[in-house]
Every structure is written in C-alpha cells, then in structure tokens.
Design a protein around this motif. Structure first.
Motif, PDB file in Angstrom:
ATOM      1  N   LEU A   1       0.833  -1.076  -0.112  1.00 50.68           N
ATOM      2  CA  LEU A   1       0.142   0.032  -0.038  1.00 50.68           C
ATOM      3  C   LEU A   1       1.009   1.220   0.113  1.00 50.68           C
ATOM      4  N   VAL A   2       1.951   1.264   0.753  1.00 54.90           N
ATOM      5  CA  VAL A   2       2.896   2.229   0.860  1.00 54.90           C
ATOM      6  C   VAL A   2       3.447   2.488  -0.551  1.00 54.90           C
ATOM      7  N   GLU A   3       3.952   1.514  -1.274  1.00 51.38           N
ATOM      8  CA  GLU A   3       4.575   1.379  -2.498  1.00 51.38           C
ATOM      9  C   GLU A   3       3.564   1.997  -3.602  1.00 51.38           C
ATOM     10  N   ALA A   4       2.221   1.350  -3.532  1.00 51.19           N
ATOM     11  CA  ALA A   4       1.277   1.991  -4.455  1.00 51.19           C
ATOM     12  C   ALA A   4       1.257   3.469  -4.485  1.00 51.19           C
ATOM     13  N   ALA A   5       1.123   4.153  -3.346  1.00 48.54           N
ATOM     14  CA  ALA A   5       0.979   5.446  -2.986  1.00 48.54           C
ATOM     15  C   ALA A   5       2.273   6.326  -3.616  1.00 48.54           C
ATOM     16  N   ARG A   6       3.368   5.615  -3.337  1.00 50.26           N
ATOM     17  CA  ARG A   6       4.723   6.234  -4.056  1.00 50.26           C
ATOM     18  C   ARG A   6       4.506   6.245  -5.464  1.00 50.26           C
ATOM     19  N   ASN A   7       4.152   5.207  -5.915  1.00 57.54           N
ATOM     20  CA  ASN A   7       3.922   4.794  -7.330  1.00 57.54           C
ATOM     21  C   ASN A   7       2.772   5.977  -7.916  1.00 57.54           C
ATOM     22  N   GLY A   8       2.055   6.670  -7.353  1.00 59.56           N
ATOM     23  CA  GLY A   8       1.318   7.707  -7.739  1.00 59.56           C
ATOM     24  C   GLY A   8      -0.258   7.261  -7.852  1.00 59.56           C
ATOM     25  N   LYS A   9      -0.502   6.269  -7.049  1.00 59.67           N
ATOM     26  CA  LYS A   9      -1.862   5.868  -7.130  1.00 59.67           C
ATOM     27  C   LYS A   9      -2.739   6.388  -5.879  1.00 59.67           C
ATOM     28  N   ASP A  10      -3.789   6.444  -6.211  1.00 55.18           N
ATOM     29  CA  ASP A  10      -4.702   7.230  -5.119  1.00 55.18           C
ATOM     30  C   ASP A  10      -5.219   5.962  -4.001  1.00 55.18           C
ATOM     31  N   VAL A  11      -4.388   5.967  -2.800  1.00 59.72           N
ATOM     32  CA  VAL A  11      -4.730   4.955  -1.840  1.00 59.72           C
ATOM     33  C   VAL A  11      -5.471   5.591  -0.695  1.00 59.72           C
ATOM     34  N   THR A  12      -6.480   4.578  -0.542  1.00 62.28           N
ATOM     35  CA  THR A  12      -7.413   5.064   0.677  1.00 62.28           C
ATOM     36  C   THR A  12      -7.574   3.962   1.682  1.00 62.28           C
ATOM     37  N   VAL A  13      -7.072   3.785   2.842  1.00 66.26           N
ATOM     38  CA  VAL A  13      -7.028   2.858   3.781  1.00 66.26           C
ATOM     39  C   VAL A  13      -8.140   3.155   4.913  1.00 66.26           C
ATOM     40  N   VAL A  14      -9.052   2.438   5.332  1.00 68.46           N
ATOM     41  CA  VAL A  14      -9.869   2.613   6.435  1.00 68.46           C
ATOM     42  C   VAL A  14      -9.455   1.834   7.518  1.00 68.46           C
ATOM     43  N   ILE A  15      -8.687   2.309   8.595  1.00 63.90           N
ATOM     44  CA  ILE A  15      -8.003   1.573   9.698  1.00 63.90           C
ATOM     45  C   ILE A  15      -9.182   1.817  10.677  1.00 63.90           C
ATOM     46  N   GLU A  16      -9.356   0.584  11.470  1.00 63.54           N
ATOM     47  CA  GLU A  16     -10.243   0.613  12.627  1.00 63.54           C
ATOM     48  C   GLU A  16      -9.350   0.869  13.855  1.00 63.54           C
ATOM     49  N   LEU A  17      -9.175   1.945  14.313  1.00 63.00           N
ATOM     50  CA  LEU A  17      -8.324   2.236  15.647  1.00 63.00           C
ATOM     51  C   LEU A  17      -8.820   1.333  16.784  1.00 63.00           C
ATOM     52  N   ARG A  18     -10.087   1.244  16.741  1.00 64.84           N
ATOM     53  CA  ARG A  18     -10.727   0.579  18.129  1.00 64.84           C
ATOM     54  C   ARG A  18     -10.803  -0.764  17.955  1.00 64.84           C
ATOM     55  N   ALA A  19      -9.965  -1.606  17.296  1.00 64.78           N
ATOM     56  CA  ALA A  19      -9.975  -3.008  16.979  1.00 64.78           C
ATOM     57  C   ALA A  19      -9.657  -3.555  18.408  1.00 64.78           C
ATOM     58  N   ARG A  20     -10.255  -4.048  19.350  1.00 63.93           N
ATOM     59  CA  ARG A  20      -9.853  -4.480  20.875  1.00 63.93           C
ATOM     60  C   ARG A  20      -8.627  -5.080  20.921  1.00 63.93           C
ATOM     61  N   PHE A  21      -7.921  -4.592  21.510  1.00 61.85           N
ATOM     62  CA  PHE A  21      -6.330  -5.102  22.007  1.00 61.85           C
ATOM     63  C   PHE A  21      -5.373  -4.885  20.647  1.00 61.85           C
ATOM     64  N   ASP A  22      -5.608  -4.312  19.749  1.00 62.29           N
ATOM     65  CA  ASP A  22      -5.030  -4.125  18.516  1.00 62.29           C
ATOM     66  C   ASP A  22      -4.814  -2.520  18.316  1.00 62.29           C
ATOM     67  N   GLU A  23      -5.270  -1.703  19.470  1.00 67.39           N
ATOM     68  CA  GLU A  23      -5.277  -0.328  19.127  1.00 67.39           C
ATOM     69  C   GLU A  23      -4.020   0.437  19.112  1.00 67.39           C
TER      70      GLU A  23
END
Length: 697
Positions: free
Chosen positions: A399-421
């Motif tokens: 995903l990082v590489e894709a963004a650096r390659n100029g692609k529009d990258v959107t990631v929805v991250i669930e911050l509240r995933a229990r114990f993975d915050e």
C-alpha cells in the motif's frame, strides 16, 4: 433491548427469558471446549500446551471486557437483564462458579497430564524442588546478573504505600521478619516483575544435559527472594496477578482527534479498575485479605491457582521448540490453479469470479493481486479496510509502494479493534507518512468489514476489481483461521463497494446497494426477512431450510425469528463456534433447530448464511455474526456468491462439511451444555482434516 409485542394466549411467548441462554455463560462454555483439546491425548503434545495457553488468554479477555462491564453496570445499578432475564448479581455468581470449574480443570490438565507428558518428551518445566545443584548455581547467576538489577522490591509501610500494579503482570508478595537498616520491623514487601524480563527462562543444555529445560520467572523470583532483602528473613512468598478493566470508553462524539484520544486513554488502560485477582494456592488468608483490600475487590473476585498464576506464558515454549513430531503436521496451502497459472490476475478475475478458502488455499493470492495492482500503470486507485492486519504484513508495504507509485490509496483503519489499538495507531501513522489517505471509519461504529477495491483503466472505461472476505487482512491469521474470500469484477458488486467506501471516507448519505447487505443498514432487516421467507415457505407446505455458520449468535430478534421458523416447520442447522444464546431442541419451540460447534486445529472464522428459498437458494458470506453489535453497531458487509458453481463449493466445504464432522464437533443441548459428537458406528470424520486432505496434499 428486546421489546417485542406480547404473544397471544394460544401461542408460547417467544420472548420468555427461559428460552435464552446467557451470553456470558455461553462464552465461558466455549473455553471448556478449547480446554478439551488440551486434554485430548490424540492431539500433539505441544499443541495441547498451546490450547491451554489459549484458554488462559481467553479468560483474561473475558474478565477484562465482559466481567468488567457487568461489574461496572451492577455497581451503578444500570445493569438491566439481557434476554435471558438473569439479574447481574446472580449472573456474576454463576460466572464465578463456572470459572472456578474451568480454572480447576485447567490446572489439573497442567499438573497431571501436560507437564508429566512434557517430561516424558524431555521437555522439563523445572520447579525449585527439582533443580540440580548445577542448575541452581546457573539460575542464581542468571538471577543476580540479569534479573536483580532490573527489580525494585518495595517494602510496605506508611512511607511506602501499596504501589500501582500493572494489568496482567507477575508479582510476588513477600512476608519478612527482622529489622531493616533503619531499625524498622520487616513485615510485607512486593516484587513486581517488569515487562522487560522474560517470563520463562531457557536453561542451557551445557548446564542441564540432554533435553530442554525451562523455568518460570516466578519460580526464579521466589527461589532467590532472600537476595532481594539481605538481613531479613523471608517467611513466605506468594505469586499474584491482577486483571483490570480493559474496555476503552473514548467519548467519540466529543473528541476532535480519535487517534490522539485513543493514544492518551491507552496509557491508562493498564491501571484501570481491577476485576480479578489470581493468587497462588498456598497464599495465606491474611495476605489475600491485604491484596483484596488494596485492589478494592471482594472475596468473590479471587481465584486460586494450583501452579503458575501466569500459566498463559507456557505458550512461549510452543514457539521456541522445533519439535515437529509434537505439533500438527505442516501443510502447504495452494493457490487456486487458475490463479497460479494466470500471468495477469485482472484478466482472470475479469472473466470469472475466484473463490479462496483459507487456510487450505493460500492468502498469497490476495498479496499477489495487490502486488500486481501496485505495479500496474493502468491501476488508478486502491481502497482497503484494515481491522487487524498485523505489523509485519507485506500488504502494508505494498500500500505504501502504491501510494509512492502515484496511485490514489485510501485505507480505512479501525483504531478501536480491541487489543490491537496501539498497533493500528502505529500502522495509521506509517501509512499517512507515505501519502496514503487514512480514514478512521465512522464515529460510533467500528468498521469490521473486510474489503478491497481496485480501480483500473481499461481502454475507454474504468473497471472495478473487488476482494471481499470473512476474515482480516492478517497473513499469520490466514494460516490459523478458516475464512472465505471472493475476488470478482461483477459490476454491481463493484459499484456497491464504491458506494460503501464513499460513505466511509466522505460521511455520505444513506446508500442503496444492489448486491451487498450492509450493516448497520440493510444486513439486519435482510437476515430477518430471509428467515421469515423460509417460515412462509414452510407454512405454505413447501420445503424450507436454513443453514448458517457463525462465530456467535446472541441477537434476540434473530433468535425469536428462528424459533418461529422452527415452529412453522423450517429445518435449521447452525454451526456456531463460540457463544450461542439460542436453546435448541425445546418442544414446540426449537425442536427443528440443531446447533453444533467445531473446535479443531484451525479457528473456525468464516460466516456463511444459506437459505433454501424454495429451490432458488441464496448463499452469503459475511464479516458479521448474528450478534447485536455486528448487526447494529458496526460497519459490516455480507456478499452473495453469485456463481452457482462457487456457491455449491462454499455450501459443500463450509456447511455440509461441518455438519458431517463427528470427531471435532460438539452438540449443544437445550440446557446450554455441549456434548462431544460420537461417530458411533460411522467412520470418524473431521471437517478440517477432510479439507486438508483435499487441498494440501
């Protein structure tokens, strides 16, 4: 809360509390089934050790979340009974009784079965009384050089009040006799084991000879506790461990930056209100009373352990040892043949849908698709949800590489995933620094859906390629969890997913979807409507059947609808790994409902809903269980398997296969207890082994 209309006098009241099992007690029963794997002589020995550790981990989480929440509501008088009608005080008492049973069985398995069998395999968990003089000398040296410099033993007196004890850490209560350097009589001291110290020490072979030798840190601390208090006599030392409330309660509507607010609250999580005290079996009443008072607990919150209080750490030995004969046989998951031979994944998916059944088929297929998208100049945009991804996944690098390659990258991250915050906050930061647009989902609703959307220019048009799954984008879990994934270029599904991502990132209005069922909007009413449709078929004299595979079932209206369907003549088979609050087999209510749980090598994680629909069967795979939180308080997606051949595959591999299992299946009785399936006169069959034999030869 469940407030349906009252039943007519001629019909049984399907909302009666006696028709519903307790969610908490049902969750506890799951751990008895896992513990049975630890006690099963047919399971490889180190796997049994791992199952024992899993039970301990599950119990930690059960107290940190479920018991903590229940105690909080009970203390403040806000605990309205659930559909089962059990008052919170009674429920807490019943939980304690069942946990006492579980803990007792856990330590019997450790002391009488697993430890002796580890010894027989030359894997020795050494207690103080079994140390040889040479081992003792080495361990004392290790203690003096590696452990003692890190410790801060604390005497308890008016100048040294009871310290803060971090959640789930190892501690030793020490009783002392004599005078210290200042002339004070020694009474009590505490030794806190910092998290930087290993909880299990591996003794070198040159010290112990052949085999593997391990010592719990608690044994080491207790053996050399006198070195921490020179000049004083140690009268006794006792292990203890406290479990605290770990439910985060960020008021999302009132914060400007969810990531910052969560980071700040995570700092205090380790010192939240205590809910459980685990102590050594031999801890005297006076010491126990002192600990209870300092943690503001009650006697009912104390659990005595006939062995290490942090037995969860025994699982480390599984990871350290390369003893393949004591573990499940290795397997090689394969790529679907069509994907393996396709040089261009987009060409293949553009022609037909591709089904993935993990772990029997490799998660590498998903990585390969994203890798091709990252490098393909025709790919313009990538959108992805991440709930639990793990920190070492190649997905994030891509995903990082894709963004650096100029692609529009959107990631929805669930911050509240229990114990993975904490891991998810770090992940979000890394992606943002690479130019990825990171979205934290929707206030008040966890984003639990598992979906990826790739937008690709093909000639004069833009085409959408989709991956949807029942499980997380977590490479390690994909080897341990069973999940279904779908790769498709179906235009309607692609359009639906585009709208879902727009809604997540742009806080858009209500959307109408053509193919996907979407929580918290259409999924819940759709499930109810499909159950009611089967009910109508049965009432009209047509064959009617529902088969569903879930992690858990507790939503009262869904259960009520299933009861009505059973009464009407619908045959219902439910494969529910964890907590199920429906009571099967009740005369006049649920005698056509059968519930089973499969506990095996892999964690059953795929959710599949199948409705017969009078010959026009519908099959959905989903990220959602039939739980209140999934159906009403999360962003979830259920996706149809439209290709008849693939739908038949999913039905056969997940549903029919699970119903055929007679060795690792447990059958739920109407009393809430499970009975292990017995092959009887039939050939023994394991659903998971059957798929391993088919896919991984």
């Amino acid at each position: 809360m469940h407030h349906p209309a009252p039943a007519s006098p001629s019909e049984p009241d399907l909302t009666a509390p006696g028709l519903y099992l307790s969610r908490e007690l049902a969750a506890l029963e799951f751990n008895f089934r896992v513990l049975a794997m630890a006690r099963n002589a047919d399971v490889p020995l180190l796997e049994r050790l791992r199952y024992l550790s899993i039970v301990a981990n599950n119990l930690d989480e059960f107290f940190e979340v479920r018991v903590a929440m229940l105690k909080h509501h009970h203390a403040y008088g806000s605990a309205a009974p659930g559909p089962d009608g059990i008052p919170s005080g009674e429920l807490l008492a019943r939980i304690r009784s069942r946990v006492l049973d579980l803990v007792a069985e856990q330590y019997v398995a450790w002391q009488e079965q697993i430890s002796p069998q580890l010894d027989a395999e030359r894997i020795h968990i050494l207690t103080r009384k079994h140390w040889s003089p040479r081992q003792r000398r080495w361990l004392q040296g290790y203690f003096e050089h590696e452990v003692l410099p890190v410790l801060s033993p604390l005497g308890l007196d008016p100048a040294h009040p009871f310290p803060r004890i971090l959640n789930k850490t190892l501690n030793i209560a020490v009783v002392l006799k004599g005078r210290d350097a200042f002339g004070h009589e020694g009474h009590m001291a505490l030794v806190r084991a910092p998290r930087s110290l290993p909880r299990i020490i591996r003794v070198p072979a040159e010290v112990s000879g052949p085999g593997e030798h391990f010592v719990f840190l608690a044994e080491l601390l207790q053996a050399f506790v006198d070195l921490m208090f020179p000049g004083l006599k140690v009268v006794g030392s006792y292990q203890f461990r406290v479990t605290r409330n770990s439910e985060l309660i960020v008021e999302e509507a009132e914060v400007e930056n969810l990531a910052l607010a969560l980071s700040e609250e995570l700092v205090g999580r380790g010192y939240a209100r205590p809910v459980r005290l685990e102590i050594a079996n031999d801890c005297p009443k006076a010491i126990t009373a002192m600990l209870i008072e300092n943690f503001q607990l009650e006697e009912a919150d104390v659990y005595r352990c006939d062995g290490p209080v942090n037995i969860i750490r025994a699982g480390l030995i599984y990871d350290w040892l390369d003893r393949p004969e004591l573990k499940f046989p290795r397997f090689n998951s394969q790529l679907p043949p069509a994907l393996e031979s396709a040089r261009n994944k987009f060409d293949l998916i553009g022609q037909r849908d591709v089904l993935l059944h993990h772990p029997y088929q490799s998660f590498a297929a998903v990585i390969d698709l994203l890798r091709q998208a990252t490098a393909d100049p025709q790919v313009l945009a990538i959108k992805q949800t991440l709930y639990r991804a793990g920190e070492d996944t190649p997905l994030v690098d891509l995903l990082v590489e894709a963004a650096r390659n100029g692609k529009d990258v959107t990631v929805v991250i669930e911050l509240r995933a229990r114990f993975d915050e904490e891991a998810n906050i770090r992940l979000a930061t890394r992606l943002q620094e690479a130019g990825v647009q990171v979205v934290y989902g929707v206030v008040g609703y966890k984003t639990h859906a598992k979906m990826m959307l790739i937008v690709r220019r093909e000639g004069e048009t833009l085409r959408r390629y989709v991956h949807l799954s029942t499980g997380n984008y977590h490479q390690a879990n994909s080897r341990m969890y069973t999940d279904i994934g779908l790769m498709t270029a179906n235009p309607e599904i692609g359009e639906d997913l585009h709208k879902v991502f727009q809604q997540l990132s742009g806080l858009g209005p209500m959307i109408e979807l053509k193919r996907l069922l979407h929580s918290p909007f259409t999924l819940y009413p759709s499930v109810l409507a499909k159950i009611e449709r089967e009910t109508a078929h049965a009432r009209a004299g047509r064959p009617a059947r529902i088969v569903a595979k879930l992690n858990a079932l507790n939503e009262a209206h869904v259960i009520e609808a299933l009861y009505r369907a059973s009464q009407a003549g619908v045959e219902i088979d439910l494969i529910i790994r964890g907590a199920c609050t429906l009571r099967p087999g009740l005369p006049g209510i649920s005698e056509r409902i059968r519930v089973r749980s499969i506990i095996g090598r892999f964690l059953e994680h795929s959710r599949v809903y199948w409705f017969a629909n009078d010959g026009e069967a519908e099959l959905y795979c989903a990220s959602a269980d039939w739980m209140e939180r999934n159906l009403m308080r999360r962003i979830e997606v259920a996706f149809p398997i439209l290709d008849p051949e693939l739908a038949a595959r999913v039905f056969e591999e997940t549903l029919a296969n699970g119903l055929a299992d007679n060795t690792q299946a447990w059958l739920l009785g109407s009393d809430g207890r499970y009975v292990h399936a017995d092959p009887g006169g039939n050939p023994p069959y394991s659903a998971q082994q059957g798929l391993l034999d088919r896919f991984c030869q």
